[in-house]
Design an enzyme around this catalytic site. Sequence first.
Site, short mmCIF file in Angstrom:
data_model
loop_
_atom_site.label_atom_id
_atom_site.label_comp_id
_atom_site.label_asym_id
_atom_site.label_seq_id
_atom_site.Cartn_x
_atom_site.Cartn_y
_atom_site.Cartn_z
N ASP A 86 -1.95 41.08 67.38
CA ASP A 86 -0.77 40.47 66.60
C ASP A 86 0.11 40.92 67.66
O ASP A 86 0.70 41.99 67.68
CB ASP A 86 -0.80 41.10 65.28
CG ASP A 86 0.53 40.56 64.66
OD1 ASP A 86 1.46 39.52 65.33
OD2 ASP A 86 0.59 40.67 63.46
N ASN A 113 1.34 32.81 76.68
CA ASN A 113 1.55 31.60 75.83
C ASN A 113 1.82 31.59 74.40
O ASN A 113 2.58 30.66 73.86
CB ASN A 113 0.16 30.66 76.03
CG ASN A 113 0.28 29.56 75.29
OD1 ASN A 113 0.61 28.37 75.66
ND2 ASN A 113 -0.41 29.54 74.23
N TYR A 218 15.58 31.96 69.02
CA TYR A 218 14.36 31.36 69.80
C TYR A 218 14.85 31.20 71.48
O TYR A 218 14.01 31.77 72.28
CB TYR A 218 13.74 30.19 69.18
CG TYR A 218 12.90 29.45 70.10
CD1 TYR A 218 11.73 29.81 70.03
CD2 TYR A 218 13.08 28.39 70.84
CE1 TYR A 218 10.65 29.33 70.88
CE2 TYR A 218 12.08 27.71 71.42
CZ TYR A 218 10.89 28.00 71.54
OH TYR A 218 9.74 27.58 72.21
N LYS A 222 13.43 32.88 74.99
CA LYS A 222 12.75 32.19 76.12
C LYS A 222 13.29 32.52 77.29
O LYS A 222 13.07 32.58 78.39
CB LYS A 222 13.03 30.78 75.76
CG LYS A 222 12.02 30.16 74.57
CD LYS A 222 10.59 30.10 74.79
CE LYS A 222 9.74 31.02 74.27
NZ LYS A 222 8.42 30.97 74.61
N THR A 253 3.14 20.60 69.27
CA THR A 253 2.08 21.61 68.81
C THR A 253 2.30 22.37 67.57
O THR A 253 3.28 21.95 66.95
CB THR A 253 2.00 22.66 69.82
OG1 THR A 253 3.02 23.74 69.81
CG2 THR A 253 1.96 22.23 71.20
#
Length: 343
Positions: A86, A113, A218, A222, A253
């Site tokens: 995790d 990924n 987020y 990135k 996804t």
Amino acid sequence: MSTLTQFCPPSPTFTPTSLPPSLSPRVYLITGATSGVGLSLAQMLYARHATVYLAARSSSNITAAISSLRAACPDSRGRLEALPLDLSDLSTVAPAARSVVEREERLDGLVLNAGVMVPAEGSKGAQGHELQMATNCLGGYLLLRCLEDLLIRTAAAAGDVTGTASEVGGSVTEGSGSRSVRVVWLASTLQIGLPKGVIAWDEERTEPRVLKSQMENYMMSKVGNVFLAQDTARRLGSKGVLSVAVNPGFIKTELQRHMPAPVSAAMGMLFKGPEYGAYSELFGLLSPEVTPERNGAFVIPWGRFGALPENVRAAMKTEGGGGTGVAGRFVEWCERETGAFLG
């Protein structure tokens, strides 16, 4: 590179048909490999007889993914290995990495990924970090640090074992003197969504701030992966390990599972299937165009080199060098937060 060309890229030119008939005995580790882009990439590698470690939180999901891959590639002579961990709980990372080191003599590629996107406000990892930053950056960085020695040993032996990746009609061919040991970090389309300053920095606490906008949180994770990809290139490039950041593209996804239903539905209609994101990752992982001169490159859909936005490039320069120094502070923070968990 404009947002438009990343939203509407040309057809991929580096696909599984560009690979040699066999990737044996190469070993790859993919986080978030039980669905979406990670699963698609795992199938591309396993179909070419590679050993693939599927790293994910759920053991049952790993088991299901392995079954689906075996059914899809019945003629593969590769291996599929389960690796429960995790990334949002740093205490699970070193033990998982240790199990790989104990079982394998080589690791040819690490694909970071796995990701979390816009979870519920206030979501945190096990150590109290904002969940997206914990999963998307800190967990992956710690996993890399735990596996660095194995990657370096693989690169040192690559001239005798894996051969070189050279370009002949766009294909990977075998030879001598490989530079094919690589780390792939997942980024995004960085021209949209970043807060002012690229990473909102808490000067007093010397750490990224948690913002009210989960999308901005987020995007900070990135761009953080771009900084970590560059740092990895700088540290490990002379040791034969190449590192790139990849924008996989606009794809549908499970990453969008936390998005509002109307947004998720629109994404489902407009975005490409996960195999296209896997083409972007495959390019970063195995394309012969990724040379030592391209170490630290930013890869855009569906496997091309792109330019980073000016504000991101400024963040990667030191203040003395005319930049903001944000990238350096971010890497130092990642090292500080993960150091106690190296094992």
